[in-house]
Design a protein around this motif. Sequence first.
Motif, PDB file in Angstrom:
ATOM      1  N   TYR A  99      16.586   5.298  -8.890  1.00 10.15           N
ATOM      2  CA  TYR A  99      16.977   4.141  -9.704  1.00 10.15           C
ATOM      3  C   TYR A  99      16.194   2.904  -9.297  1.00 10.15           C
ATOM      4  N   TYR A 100      16.432   1.809  -9.995  1.00 11.97           N
ATOM      5  CA  TYR A 100      15.623   0.598  -9.798  1.00 11.97           C
ATOM      6  C   TYR A 100      15.702   0.086  -8.364  1.00 11.97           C
ATOM      7  N   ASN A 101      16.864   0.225  -7.724  1.00 14.75           N
ATOM      8  CA  ASN A 101      16.992  -0.245  -6.341  1.00 14.75           C
ATOM      9  C   ASN A 101      16.225   0.642  -5.356  1.00 14.75           C
ATOM     10  N   ASP A 102      15.666   1.762  -5.837  1.00 13.06           N
ATOM     11  CA  ASP A 102      14.862   2.639  -4.980  1.00 13.06           C
ATOM     12  C   ASP A 102      13.365   2.326  -5.050  1.00 13.06           C
ATOM     13  N   ILE A 103      12.957   1.503  -5.995  1.00 14.24           N
ATOM     14  CA  ILE A 103      11.523   1.286  -6.200  1.00 14.24           C
ATOM     15  C   ILE A 103      10.848   0.748  -4.940  1.00 14.24           C
ATOM     16  N   SER A 104      11.490  -0.164  -4.224  1.00 16.52           N
ATOM     17  CA  SER A 104      10.842  -0.750  -3.042  1.00 16.52           C
ATOM     18  C   SER A 104      10.577   0.305  -1.969  1.00 16.52           C
ATOM     19  N   MET A 105      11.467   1.280  -1.821  1.00 17.19           N
ATOM     20  CA  MET A 105      11.216   2.308  -0.795  1.00 17.19           C
ATOM     21  C   MET A 105      10.242   3.369  -1.303  1.00 17.19           C
ATOM     22  N   LEU A 106      10.231   3.614  -2.606  1.00 13.07           N
ATOM     23  CA  LEU A 106       9.268   4.560  -3.166  1.00 13.07           C
ATOM     24  C   LEU A 106       7.846   4.031  -3.017  1.00 13.07           C
ATOM     25  N   THR A 107       7.681   2.729  -3.192  1.00 11.91           N
ATOM     26  CA  THR A 107       6.339   2.149  -3.104  1.00 11.91           C
ATOM     27  C   THR A 107       5.924   1.888  -1.666  1.00 11.91           C
ATOM     28  N   TYR A 108       6.891   1.704  -0.740  1.00 16.84           N
ATOM     29  CA  TYR A 108       6.533   1.536   0.674  1.00 16.84           C
ATOM     30  C   TYR A 108       6.068   2.852   1.291  1.00 16.84           C
ATOM     31  N   ALA A 109       6.747   3.942   0.995  1.00 21.07           N
ATOM     32  CA  ALA A 109       6.515   5.217   1.682  1.00 21.07           C
ATOM     33  C   ALA A 109       5.103   5.734   1.429  1.00 21.07           C
ATOM     34  N   GLY A 110       4.622   6.530   2.389  1.00 22.27           N
ATOM     35  CA  GLY A 110       3.343   7.206   2.185  1.00 22.27           C
ATOM     36  C   GLY A 110       3.394   8.104   0.968  1.00 22.27           C
TER      37      GLY A 110
END
Length: 266
Positions: free
Chosen positions: A217-228
Amino acid sequence: MKYKLIALDVDGTLLDDDHHLSDENKEAIAEVTRQGGQIVLCTGRSPQNSIPFMEEMGLSGYVLGHNGAATVRVKDRKVLHQYGMDARGLDPYIAYCRERDIHFDVNTAFDMYVDNVENLTQEANFMYEHFRIMPASLPAWEDFREPIVKFTVFTQPDILDEAQREWATWGEQYNILRSGEFFVDFMHPEASKGNALKNLAAELGIPQEQVLSIGNYYNDISMLTYAGLGVAMDNSPVEVKAAANAVTGTNNENGVRDALVKYCLS
């Protein structure tokens, strides 16, 4: 194993639509752990109602709760880091909700408060029972002894859409995130799943390219884009899939298991 730190969202990702943790997901997580990977939960939930899933999986690591606003060590419930909010700045948002009879709650790392716990609507009661948490009645700001880390609004999607449009004109005092169809969360401007995951990886000495995250979901975008490697569930909105490096199956089809097998166990 290429990925040493694996961050999993909970609702809509690890759990199916009935909020059930499947044996298939549990078995894949157990095998990743046996092979040296560290699983953490990175969720909009409180540590209070996400740590039980860690315990069910036999894990004793970390929960990054409240969308990354509070990082907690599972074994001793110690709060390792939290982003405290300016609580008094919430007053106009609370007034907005009260005027329109919109439900809200106020959260510290482990506790949750609502306007009047005796007068919860049937929908709010059902939600809290479903999420295995019971709020208390909201005290005055000066009576809080712990930092407030999240303010959540819960109502119908069309009402939330209208509220978000209005709040967008009020300035940028908080990080305001849509964390579900029926939920909007307010946090400290620097609080996010991505920042919490970045901080934990640094603390554990794990480089960014060895971090994998899975969310929906939208609140996951920051961790999806941070991760390798960021993996979106197939039940994600298109914007979330676009932010990820890969897409796995849905939360009702053990998409977490499939991603762990493909990227960690193959």
